[in-house]
Structures are given as C-alpha cells and as structure tokens.
Design a protein around this motif. Structure first.
Motif, mmCIF file in Angstrom:
data_model
loop_
_atom_site.group_PDB
_atom_site.id
_atom_site.type_symbol
_atom_site.label_atom_id
_atom_site.label_comp_id
_atom_site.label_asym_id
_atom_site.label_seq_id
_atom_site.Cartn_x
_atom_site.Cartn_y
_atom_site.Cartn_z
ATOM 1 N N THR A 140 0.814 -1.221 0.000
ATOM 2 C CA THR A 140 0.000 0.000 0.000
ATOM 3 C C THR A 140 0.843 1.265 0.000
ATOM 4 O OG1 THR A 140 -0.164 -0.090 2.426
ATOM 5 C CG2 THR A 140 -1.921 -1.144 1.161
ATOM 6 N N ASN A 141 2.170 1.094 -0.094
ATOM 7 C CA ASN A 141 3.056 2.253 -0.172
ATOM 8 C C ASN A 141 2.688 3.113 -1.382
ATOM 9 O OD1 ASN A 141 5.528 3.803 -1.042
ATOM 10 N ND2 ASN A 141 6.392 2.858 0.779
ATOM 11 N N ARG A 142 2.771 4.408 -1.224
ATOM 12 C CA ARG A 142 2.401 5.343 -2.299
ATOM 13 C C ARG A 142 3.234 5.126 -3.563
ATOM 14 N NH1 ARG A 142 2.208 11.921 -1.264
ATOM 15 N NH2 ARG A 142 1.376 12.527 -3.303
ATOM 16 N N SER A 143 4.460 4.622 -3.381
ATOM 17 C CA SER A 143 5.355 4.421 -4.510
ATOM 18 C C SER A 143 5.293 3.013 -5.093
ATOM 19 C CB SER A 143 6.803 4.728 -4.086
ATOM 20 O OG SER A 143 6.936 6.067 -3.662
ATOM 21 N N THR A 144 4.479 2.124 -4.499
ATOM 22 C CA THR A 144 4.368 0.753 -5.008
ATOM 23 C C THR A 144 3.572 0.733 -6.309
ATOM 24 O OG1 THR A 144 4.558 -0.299 -2.839
ATOM 25 C CG2 THR A 144 3.413 -1.533 -4.545
ATOM 26 N N SER A 145 4.054 -0.032 -7.266
ATOM 27 C CA SER A 145 3.323 -0.170 -8.534
ATOM 28 C C SER A 145 3.206 -1.643 -8.894
ATOM 29 C CB SER A 145 4.037 0.589 -9.657
ATOM 30 O OG SER A 145 5.366 0.136 -9.815
ATOM 31 N N PHE A 146 2.053 -2.028 -9.413
ATOM 32 C CA PHE A 146 1.816 -3.397 -9.857
ATOM 33 C C PHE A 146 2.163 -3.489 -11.342
ATOM 34 C CE2 PHE A 146 -0.338 -3.510 -5.885
ATOM 35 C CZ PHE A 146 -0.383 -4.849 -5.496
ATOM 36 N N ILE A 147 3.204 -4.270 -11.635
ATOM 37 C CA ILE A 147 3.624 -4.444 -13.022
ATOM 38 C C ILE A 147 2.649 -5.373 -13.744
ATOM 39 C CG2 ILE A 147 5.557 -5.067 -14.526
ATOM 40 C CD1 ILE A 147 6.089 -2.748 -12.524
ATOM 41 N N GLY A 189 14.926 -30.205 8.268
ATOM 42 C CA GLY A 189 14.789 -30.930 7.012
ATOM 43 C C GLY A 189 14.585 -29.963 5.862
ATOM 44 N N SER A 190 13.997 -30.437 4.794
ATOM 45 C CA SER A 190 13.717 -29.578 3.644
ATOM 46 C C SER A 190 12.312 -29.852 3.148
ATOM 47 C CB SER A 190 14.732 -29.818 2.530
ATOM 48 O OG SER A 190 14.687 -31.170 2.098
ATOM 49 N N ASN A 191 11.730 -28.883 2.488
ATOM 50 C CA ASN A 191 10.369 -29.006 1.979
ATOM 51 C C ASN A 191 10.212 -28.048 0.807
ATOM 52 O OD1 ASN A 191 7.786 -29.927 1.768
ATOM 53 N ND2 ASN A 191 6.981 -28.828 3.553
ATOM 54 N N GLY A 192 9.194 -28.248 0.042
ATOM 55 C CA GLY A 192 8.956 -27.375 -1.093
ATOM 56 C C GLY A 192 7.517 -27.447 -1.535
ATOM 57 N N ALA A 193 7.179 -26.593 -2.487
ATOM 58 C CA ALA A 193 5.818 -26.561 -3.008
ATOM 59 C C ALA A 193 5.824 -25.815 -4.327
ATOM 60 C CB ALA A 193 4.883 -25.883 -2.012
ATOM 61 N N THR A 194 4.764 -25.984 -5.051
ATOM 62 C CA THR A 194 4.585 -25.260 -6.312
ATOM 63 C C THR A 194 3.555 -24.158 -6.096
ATOM 64 O OG1 THR A 194 5.134 -27.207 -7.648
ATOM 65 C CG2 THR A 194 3.900 -25.445 -8.724
ATOM 66 N N LEU A 195 3.906 -22.946 -6.484
ATOM 67 C CA LEU A 195 3.040 -21.782 -6.284
ATOM 68 C C LEU A 195 2.679 -21.151 -7.629
ATOM 69 C CD1 LEU A 195 4.957 -20.024 -3.348
ATOM 70 C CD2 LEU A 195 3.118 -21.719 -3.179
ATOM 71 N N THR A 196 1.565 -20.442 -7.630
ATOM 72 C CA THR A 196 1.126 -19.709 -8.815
ATOM 73 C C THR A 196 1.313 -18.220 -8.593
ATOM 74 O OG1 THR A 196 -0.532 -21.398 -9.306
ATOM 75 C CG2 THR A 196 -0.811 -19.243 -10.360
ATOM 76 N N VAL A 197 1.932 -17.533 -9.550
ATOM 77 C CA VAL A 197 2.157 -16.092 -9.449
ATOM 78 C C VAL A 197 0.845 -15.356 -9.725
ATOM 79 C CG1 VAL A 197 3.393 -14.096 -10.388
ATOM 80 C CG2 VAL A 197 4.563 -16.313 -10.175
ATOM 81 N N THR A 198 0.418 -14.528 -8.787
ATOM 82 C CA THR A 198 -0.801 -13.733 -8.990
ATOM 83 C C THR A 198 -0.495 -12.288 -9.338
ATOM 84 O OG1 THR A 198 -0.932 -13.281 -6.605
ATOM 85 C CG2 THR A 198 -2.176 -15.165 -7.441
ATOM 86 N N ALA A 199 0.699 -11.803 -8.982
ATOM 87 C CA ALA A 199 1.043 -10.414 -9.280
ATOM 88 C C ALA A 199 2.561 -10.224 -9.277
ATOM 89 C CB ALA A 199 0.401 -9.470 -8.261
ATOM 90 N N VAL A 200 3.001 -9.270 -10.090
ATOM 91 C CA VAL A 200 4.409 -8.852 -10.120
ATOM 92 C C VAL A 200 4.430 -7.387 -9.698
ATOM 93 C CG1 VAL A 200 6.470 -8.519 -11.542
ATOM 94 C CG2 VAL A 200 4.930 -10.448 -12.002
ATOM 95 N N VAL A 201 5.243 -7.068 -8.688
ATOM 96 C CA VAL A 201 5.219 -5.715 -8.126
ATOM 97 C C VAL A 201 6.606 -5.078 -8.113
ATOM 98 C CG1 VAL A 201 3.234 -6.166 -6.644
ATOM 99 C CG2 VAL A 201 5.537 -6.562 -5.767
ATOM 100 N N HIS A 202 6.580 -3.761 -8.137
ATOM 101 C CA HIS A 202 7.774 -2.969 -7.827
ATOM 102 C C HIS A 202 7.417 -2.204 -6.565
ATOM 103 C CE1 HIS A 202 10.766 0.241 -7.954
ATOM 104 N NE2 HIS A 202 11.500 -0.595 -8.673
ATOM 105 N N LEU A 203 8.007 -2.616 -5.439
ATOM 106 C CA LEU A 203 7.595 -2.084 -4.138
ATOM 107 C C LEU A 203 8.144 -0.696 -3.872
ATOM 108 C CD1 LEU A 203 8.024 -5.351 -2.064
ATOM 109 C CD2 LEU A 203 5.880 -4.292 -2.765
ATOM 110 N N GLY A 204 7.351 0.067 -3.135
ATOM 111 C CA GLY A 204 7.788 1.412 -2.775
ATOM 112 C C GLY A 204 9.030 1.392 -1.919
ATOM 113 N N ASP A 205 9.084 0.473 -0.952
ATOM 114 C CA ASP A 205 10.269 0.301 -0.117
ATOM 115 C C ASP A 205 11.280 -0.493 -0.932
ATOM 116 O OD1 ASP A 205 12.221 -0.333 1.735
ATOM 117 O OD2 ASP A 205 10.811 -0.743 3.350
ATOM 118 N N THR A 206 12.261 0.201 -1.482
ATOM 119 C CA THR A 206 13.167 -0.415 -2.455
ATOM 120 C C THR A 206 14.048 -1.508 -1.853
ATOM 121 O OG1 THR A 206 14.682 1.436 -2.059
ATOM 122 C CG2 THR A 206 13.235 1.595 -3.956
#
Length: 429
Positions: A140-147, A189-206
C-alpha cells in the motif's frame, strides 16, 4: 534636555537605517539577494532531507518492525542464520490479545526464509517472505506499482505468490505462471511446493525489491514446519503515540505473554530500539543543520564586504552625525539595524519562495533513484519521496540567516564606532 536629545536620536535611527538602504539600492540588492538565495536553497535541502527521513521512518515502521516488534529472544540472538525453530508460540492467540490493548490498531505476522526457486531448468536463490495479506502495508506504499496483476489479486489461496520485478526478470515469471521453491524447515529438514504467481510488483520500499517472493504467512508456516506460528509480530499503534505511551503498550504485551501457557522468553521492542537507524535519523538532522550554517556563513562574507565598503564610504557622514551629538553606540545600532532589516526581509522572501516550490514538489514527488538514490540501499528509502518542511524549520532558517548576517557585520559596525568626527569631516567622502 540631554535625555530628550538622546531619545530623539534613538527614535530616528530606524528611519535613517531605512533611508540608507534605499540610498544605495545596488549594494542592498546584492546583500539581500545573497541571503534570499541561500535561504531558498537551505529550505529546499531541508525539505528533501525531511521528506527522505520521514519516508524511511514510515517504511521501517510499516515494513520492517511495526511500531513495536515481537520476536523470540533466541531468534534475535541468531538472526543472521534465520533460525526458524525460534518462532513465537501461540502466534495467533497472542496477536488477538494484543489487538485488544488500548492504543493498538492492528498486528501483522511475518516469516522470512531463504529459498531456492526453480523454473524451466533455472534455479535462483531468493527470499521467501510470509505476510498477513489484508494487513501488510508492503503493497500500500504510495510508490508501489503493480507491473502485472493488481492488489485485488493477491492473497487468493495459500499456494499463490506475489513476486518482485527483479525475480520476474531473472526467471521470466509472469502472472499466471507456476514455479517450485525448496527451503530448509524449522525442524532441519527440507520441503517445497509449487506456487502460482498472482502479481508482479515494484515495491515502494526499495529494500524489498531484491529477489523476493511473498505468500500467505500461514501457508509458509506450514511448509516450514513452524506449527502455524510466525517468526515476528509487528504491532501497529495509533499515530503520534508518545514514547511513554508506547512503553506502556510494551509492558502490557509483556504481561500478556507472562500470563500465558507458553514460557518462551520474548523480545518486545519499540521500533526506535530495534536497530541503529533511529540514531542515524538524528545524525542526519544535525549534519544538515551544519550544512545550512556553512551556506549562511558563505553568504555572510558578501554582506561583510558590502557593509565594510559602506562604512568606509560614509566616514564623513558618520563623523557629521557624531558631531551633531549621536553617540557611537547609536551609530553601531544604526548599521546593525540596516543589516538586520536587509537580512530579515531577504530571508523571509527566500523562505516564502522555498515554501511555494516545496508545495509543488510535495505534490509531484522526487525520484530518488533517477538522482542516484540506489547508492543508499539498506536504508528503506522509497524510489519516490515527497519533500516537506515543518513550520519550525522555516523559522529556524529565517532566524539563522538573520543572526549570522548580524554577527558577520559586527566588525564593520564596530569600525564605524572608531571614526573620529574631526578627522572624518576633513575627508573627501
């Protein structure tokens, strides 16, 4: 009679000082424009500094610590290796109780873990960050943009993720794509999972725009075998809460946990005590103040020279005033008043011009990264900052300009006191 004459002499000093300023307009304009220009520049520098510091403070509170940060004490002791096994027991129960404390406006749970991300035979090391969707302020940062995608797309399911533009470019990942991540768990130990990308962002907090992937903290907690708990709880309090009130909230949180069934020692700290960055903010203020003083000292050399020239050229006039009964202290006061009038009007004009520019600047913002702001990574600075200046800063700039100008001209004014009337009357000027 003597007292009346003295009072009369004092009463005409302001009028004479004003007349002298108008009589030599070029010299007055030179001195005044120098002070005005410096006042303007200093206001702009202070506004940029105040905007940057305010931005960093907000980003630290919103994205890194909250107003109050809660951790397992052992997690802080071993923070560099991200010891996931030192989580906060009963995270959700504790969060609900904290939100009932007076002055608390909300909480956020956070987990951070290193991971390897795999897609199409490419592997990249990244940071997995578990956040509380709907509560986190990262997006919600003012400088955040959703690519790609938008804010309404995030948080839909525990096997979805939001990624940074940096990670998107590295693995050619886009909204709708799937990727697999592997990470070490709290149990070793180790673990993993497969995820789906819902958004690509450029965050205000660099500082968060590196190779990062964000997902629901509960889902990440499950993958990491943390029993539905988080590594950190950020506590947000009402705005403008005093340090004393914040300390009271800290005590209330500590008493809550001491009375619970869990006995893991917790570290509960106001954001100002979570690191050295708050001390850096105070240092920045001090450094910029001395920069302003240096600017005004440089400007005072111009006023010093013009005032000294004025005194030398007006020796005959000064001698005449002394012969008519004006004492040397009145002469000193008249010359000093001339400088204060010039500096006062000029500093006020410079501050007014600065306020007008800063108002426009604050509306449109300033791109720090276009100006080389990437060199200050690690300070939670946004790409865009919005300069502003508190009223007391304008007062400080005005007072500093007038005081330094007056101090610089005490030498020429004292020189005028040494004029001998008889000798001065015999001079040409």
């Amino acid at each position: 009679m003597k007292n009346k004459r003295k009072q009369s002499g004092v009463s005409i000093i302001p009028a004479m000082a004003f007349r002298n300023l108008l009589r030599n307009r070029q010299r007055t304009l030179l001195s005044g424009s120098t002070i005005a220009l410096v006042a303007l520049v200093v206001c702009l520098i202070f506004a940029l500094e105040e905007g940057a510091v305010s931005d960093m403070k907000n980003n630290v509170i919103n994205d890194v610590t909250g107003n109050i940060r809660i951790r397992n004490e052992k997690y802080s002791e071993n923070e560099r290796i991200q010891p996931l096994r030192f989580f906060i027991p009963e995270t959700e129960s504790l969060s609900r109780q904290i939100e009932e404390i007076d002055g608390v406006t909300g909480t956020e749970q956070r987990i951070t873990a290193a991971a390897s991300i795999y897609k199409d035979d490419k592997i990249e090391t990244a940071v997995m960050t578990g956040v509380s969707y709907g509560r986190t302020r990262l997006f919600t940062n003012r400088s955040t943009s959703f690519i790609e995608g938008n804010s309404s797309d995030i948080g839909k399911g525990q096997k979805t993720a939001v990624i940074t533009q940096t990670l998107s470019d590295a693995l050619n990942l886009h909204a709708g794509d799937k990727f697999t991540f592997f990470t070490r768990t709290a149990a070793g130990g180790s673990n993993g999972a497969t995820l789906t990308v819902t958004a690509v962002v450029h965050l205000g907090d660099t500082d968060f725009n590196s190779m990062r992937c964000f997902m629901d903290w509960r889902g990440l907690s499950g993958f990491l075998r943390m029993d539905g708990n988080a590594s950190e709880i950020f506590v947000y309090t009402r705005e403008n809460m005093s340090d004393a009130e914040s300390a009271g909230v800290v005590r209330n949180i500590q008493s809550l946990y001491k009375n619970s069934s869990a006995h893991t020692p917790l570290e509960v700290l106001p954001w100002k005590k979570t690191g050295s960055i708050y001390a850096l903010f105070d240092l920045i203020d001090t450094v910029y103040f001395f920069i302003a003083v240096v600017f005004f000292l440089l400007a005072s050399t111009v006023i010093f020279n013009t005032t000294m020239m004025s005194v030398l050229e007006r020796r005959k006039e000064i001698g005449t005033l002394m012969s008519l009964g004006m004492d040397k202290y009145s002469i000193f006061g008249m010359i000093l008043l001339e400088i204060c009038m010039t500096a006062g009007v000029s500093a006020l004009a410079g501050c007014a011009a600065g306020a007008a520019i800063i108002t426009v600047w604050h509306t449109h913002g300033y791109n720090m990264y276009a100006a080389g702001g990437s060199a200050v990574g690690g300070m939670n600075l946004s790409a865009w900052i919005y300069p502003s200046l508190a009223f007391f800063r304008y007062v400080m700039v005005f007072a500093t300009g007038v005081c330094i100008a007056a101090a610089a001209c005490t030498v020429p004014a004292r020189q005028a006191m040494k004029v001998e009337p008889a000798e001065a009357l015999r001079t040409e000027n």
